[in-house]
Design an enzyme around this catalytic site. Structure first.
Site: not given
Lengths: 458, 77
Positions: A117, A159, A204, A209, A237, A275, A289, A291, A293
């Site tokens: 990340k 965080k 937020i 998404h 999802k 994303e 992030e 993905n 693939r």
């Protein structure tokens, strides 16, 4: 070198999808399967099939050594990882390449970089892609935190640097809150993780998404527009759309261009998805992030662009340049995919690994059903509950919703309980119709009993 | 003497987590509703509860192994 013999290191519907794409390219397919999957559809469709181990995934589909050895022994020159299992394992990508085969995905270095990340956020910032506003790294003092928060705006998330998976997160509504919560967060992080460091990120409240599909050939990348995937349950999802009608055209272009910049900045090869969170109140998007693939929901993108993403990823990873330029990627209409899981939506989504009885599948223009069922097939209980994906293409969003509703009425899978009733109810919901939802919408909707009400007609 | 059956097919676990002790050991008292093990079905963990009371005798299914719906996983006496 172009792939001639492709080993499919996955199962279920995506294995079927990959076999179909490979076959159209004239590539021979070798399907991996576990002992529990000997009679799955992909084994029947592939040119060859190899058993790679017992039912538990850790002893078969997740065992890097076994998968690579089986692919090598079968004389494969390429390995497609699908999604899930080892698809985003850099160790697997490396082992496949070290064994002299082509991995249908990016390099191990890219998987590592984009899978981390912090590294992914840095790569995004370096490529000029917006990320969720917040502190640049760790914050050491409360005064520093307040100063940063004044710039970023409230509400703001505190965080723990060493936290993860939602642990060690607090939300401050204003500076008074922050002065109270930050020391608590510090103490708590120190106790829980042995490290009191924290950082700040804008909270937020009702984000959407939104993600962008890209394909790169290692030099150049193109985007295939965006998908809207805010309807989620337990961060999974359930319903996906192409495109995101909540975006204005200028924002859409900025979003898609940012994805291409980032993909090209990391010399991306293969299919990938970036994303983002989208804040409708500010009309701003933030990269979260990548993905590395092919994704479950890739068919909606294929429906609106008429482009085969699985074929393209096999070709570019085999060394071919991208077959299209950006201006050749044209989008038309709107597509929706619903995920059919073997789960009982009226019993807290309890898995239902039954035996498939009579199958009645919707057919017609603009309808696609990606699945791995046949009559008499016993769904094994050891893997994911996804059994199929119903996808429709309409001239606009309202038309697509009407089509998914009609297609769901024509779908019948005897012997299983599936999430089809959930999708029928969603397709008739007013908020869904008006595109007024976000990532935190579906779970409260379910808790409020909307599904049961839709069922009883009350 | 009675048996506890798995309600679903899947992978059986005697323990709540890999490092934990098994839910029950020989000689433990078992009440109706006590958790005896876990069955992982399609990535979801379901607790297997006893529908009888008695004294725990033994596990009849191996840890981390596939079980069928209705298969005995433990014996009570």
């Amino acid at each position: 070198m172009a792939i001639q013999r492709l080993f499919i290191a996955n199962r279920g519907e995506i294995a079927v999808r990959i076999i179909r794409a490979a076959r159209e390219l004239g590539i021979r397919t070798i399907q991996a399967y576990s002992e529990a999957d000997a009679d799955m559809l992909a084994v029947r469709l592939a040119d060859e099939a190899v058993c790679i181990g017992p039912a538990p995934a850790r002893d078969s589909y997740l065992d890097v050594g076994k998968v690579v050895a089986a692919a090598k022994a079968a004389g494969a020159d390429g390995v497609h990882p699908g999604y899930g299992f080892l698809a985003e394992s850099s160790a697997f990508a490396r082992a496949v390449r070290d064994a002299g085969m082509t991995f249908v995905g990016p390099s191990a270095v890219t998987i590592d970089r984009m899978g981390d990340k912090v590294a992914a956020r840095q790569a995004a910032e370096a490529a000029g892609v917006p990320v969720v506003p917040g502190s640049k790294g760790r914050v050491e003092t409360v005064d520093e935190a307040v100063e940063i928060a004044d710039q970023v705006g409230y509400p703001i998330m505190i965080k723990a640097s060493a936290g993860g998976g939602g642990r060690g997160i607090r939300i401050a509504e204003n500076s008074e809150d922050l002065r109270k919560l930050a020391p608590m967060a510090q103490a708590e992080a120190l106790a829980a993780f042995g490290d009191g460091g924290f950082y700040l990120e804008r909270a937020i409240s009702s984000p959407r998404h939104i993600e962008v599909q890209i394909v790169g050939d290692g030099t150049r990348a193109v985007h295939f527009y965006e998908r809207e995937c805010s309807l989620q349950r337990r961060r999974q999802k359930v319903w996906e759309e192409a495109g995101a009608t909540c975006l204005d055209e200028e924002t859409r272009q900025d979003l898609c261009r940012s994805a291409v910049s980032l993909a090209e900045a990391v010399n991306y090869c293969g299919a990938g998805t970036l994303e983002y969170l989208y804040d409708p109140t500010r009309n701003e998007f933030y990269f979260i992030e990548m993905n590395t693939r092919i994704q479950v929901e890739h068919p909606v993108t294929e429906m609106v662009t008429g482009f085969d993403l699985v074929k393209e990823m096999i070709l570019v990873c085999g060394g071919a340049p991208l077959s299209v330029t950006q201006d050749q990627v044209v989008k038309s209409g709107h597509a929706i995919e619903v995920r059919l899981n073997a789960e009982d939506p009226f019993m807290q989504f309890l898995p239902f690994p039954g035996k498939v009885g009579k199958l009645s599948l919707p057919e017609g223009e603009g309808i696609r059903f990606d699945h791995f069922m046949y009559e008499g097939y016993q769904i094994p209980p050891f893997y994911d509950s996804l059994v199929g994906k119903l996808i429709v293409h309409g001239k606009d969003r309202a038309d697509a919703i009407a089509r998914i509703s009609a297609a769901l009425e024509d779908l019948e899978i005897e012997g299983l309980k599936t999430t089809a009733p959930l999708h029928k109810a969603l397709a008739k919901d007013r908020d869904v119709a008006s595109d007024a939802f976000h990532t935190q919408w579906l779970e409260p909707w379910l808790e409020a009993g909307n599904l049961t009400r839709a069922q009883t007609g009350g | 003497m009675s048996q506890v059956l798995s309600p679903l097919p899947g992978t059986f676990y005697k323990k709540p987590s890999p490092d934990a002790a098994p839910y029950k050991s020989k000689g433990d008292q078992v009440a109706v509703g006590d958790t005896i093990g876990l069955v992982e079905v399609m990535k979801t963990f379901i607790e297997v509860k006893s529908d009888a009371s008695g004294t725990f005798r033994e596990y009849l299914a191996d840890d981390s192994c596939p079980v069928m719906a209705g298969q005995p996983i433990a014996g009570l006496e």
